[in-house]
Design an enzyme around this catalytic site. Sequence first.
Site, PDB file in Angstrom:
ATOM      1  N   CYS A 165       0.808  -1.226   0.000  1.00 31.83           N
ATOM      2  CA  CYS A 165       0.000   0.000   0.000  1.00 31.83           C
ATOM      3  C   CYS A 165       0.836   1.268   0.000  1.00 31.83           C
ATOM      4  CB  CYS A 165      -0.955  -0.026   1.190  1.00 31.83           C
ATOM      5  SG  CYS A 165      -2.102  -1.417   1.122  1.00 31.83           S
ATOM      6  N   HIS A 305      -1.529   8.052   6.170  1.00 29.37           N
ATOM      7  CA  HIS A 305      -1.979   6.782   5.605  1.00 29.37           C
ATOM      8  C   HIS A 305      -3.378   6.464   6.129  1.00 29.37           C
ATOM      9  CE1 HIS A 305      -1.445   3.086   3.494  1.00 29.37           C
ATOM     10  NE2 HIS A 305      -1.489   2.331   4.580  1.00 29.37           N
ATOM     11  N   GLU A 316       0.811   4.760  13.428  1.00 28.43           N
ATOM     12  CA  GLU A 316       1.227   5.853  12.543  1.00 28.43           C
ATOM     13  C   GLU A 316       1.230   7.175  13.297  1.00 28.43           C
ATOM     14  OE1 GLU A 316       0.127   7.867   8.220  1.00 28.43           O
ATOM     15  OE2 GLU A 316      -1.420   6.777   9.323  1.00 28.43           O
ATOM     16  N   LYS A 334      -8.926   8.659   3.285  1.00 29.25           N
ATOM     17  CA  LYS A 334      -9.526   7.330   3.146  1.00 29.25           C
ATOM     18  C   LYS A 334     -10.906   7.245   3.778  1.00 29.25           C
ATOM     19  CE  LYS A 334      -5.292   4.546   2.677  1.00 29.25           C
ATOM     20  NZ  LYS A 334      -4.252   5.574   2.816  1.00 29.25           N
ATOM     21  N   HIS A 339      -9.812   2.472   1.023  1.00 27.43           N
ATOM     22  CA  HIS A 339      -8.376   2.186   0.879  1.00 27.43           C
ATOM     23  C   HIS A 339      -8.108   1.575  -0.494  1.00 27.43           C
ATOM     24  CE1 HIS A 339      -4.337   1.272   1.497  1.00 27.43           C
ATOM     25  NE2 HIS A 339      -4.384   0.571   2.620  1.00 27.43           N
ATOM     26  N   PHE A 398       1.909  -3.628   3.840  1.00 28.88           N
ATOM     27  CA  PHE A 398       2.315  -4.951   4.305  1.00 28.88           C
ATOM     28  C   PHE A 398       3.771  -5.197   3.920  1.00 28.88           C
ATOM     29  CE2 PHE A 398      -2.227  -6.990   4.083  1.00 28.88           C
ATOM     30  CZ  PHE A 398      -2.575  -6.292   5.222  1.00 28.88           C
TER      31      PHE A 398
END
Length: 410
Positions: A165, A305, A316, A334, A339, A398
């Site tokens: 991502c 993010h 984060e 988002k 996402h 990931f």
Amino acid sequence: MGTAQKDGIAVTGLGLVTPAGIGVDENWRRVLSGRSAAACDPELEGGKPDFSCRVPGFDAAALLGRTKAWRYDRFVQLAIAAAREAVADSGLDPKEWDGARVAVVVGNSLGGSTTFERQCQTMGEQGPGMVSPMLVPMSMVNMVAGYVAIDIGAKGPSLVTATACASGTTAVGYAQDLLRSGACDVAIAGGSESAISPTVMAGLNQMGALSKRMDYPELASRPFDTHRDGFVAAEGAGILVLERAADAHARGASVHAYVSGYGASSDAHHATAPDPQGHGVERAVRAALADAGLAPEDIGHVNAHGTSTPMNDVTEARGLYRVFGEGAAVCSTKGVTGHPLAAAGAIEAAYTVLAVKHGRIPPTANLTDRDPDIALDLVAGAPRQTRLLAAVSNSAGFGGHNAALVVTAA
């Protein structure tokens, strides 16, 4: 700030095809409105969850032509549509440019997984003689860069970045480096993803990554909110046209903003879980600031993010807080788009460019009950009007991939 602008990479074109709409103007209006794009998805009927964020009203045959639409998986269709808008916005003419000096860098993770899933079903039900001869080129991850290059006549370096991502952010950062090195004069950079298939969704759901708010999908993506329970899967594409500042100015181009710094890091912690303290996020952001020659206090805004998962948002936030404290206004778009996986970073880089250009920070949709463990200055409820000289777009993925961009005002 003057040095960052002088040495920065000019953003001369933007293209967006996302759940917030088709085209930059429609996207910007939607993210400023704070209205979620999540809705029940007929292709996921009977599944858990049965909702997603898809691009509304996307007609590939009308936009690309029937033959191309048939030959391309949707993740390629979205990318080409966004690339065409971005190139048109830049004022460059592919019929006149030196294609050998034009690079294409696009982020993607899951390739044509929807095509692959459908063809596996065909194989099982009808046998190998009915499998499409286009299966492999439609499914290969690299083909999004290849087909974009074919479509616009870009004959320079062409490649796909795959950092989950963070892929779209990595693509823009790598394109910046190509321009700085002199390997190209124009870079078409961004990300694309369309992998909302029943099997992919089942896998994400089994991991516990997806929201389970099936009764209220429009409230499911709620970054930084106490009641967040997972992300909403989305599709989309974001493309930026990048040029060296001197070249853009020499041809009289209109510059939206500058990409002035890029940083990346690895958590080296876990395959799918982020570093609990957000140290990888912190390293990537500090590296981007150092690359831009800026200090944390120069940054007025961070597009985070902010996936709406319990783990990501708080970790984060810890990393961002150590860098900025409460000195930068933070949002996650988002909440509107869901996402879009590998496309997220590129789409959010474009939103960050627009925030700097227009001096407006989008609100974080559905943020009504702020997580008390998150100490950032979060923007919610309505857009925040402010003069922005510099902002950060942050991504993670990931595998422990972290990437950040610094955007400065034109």
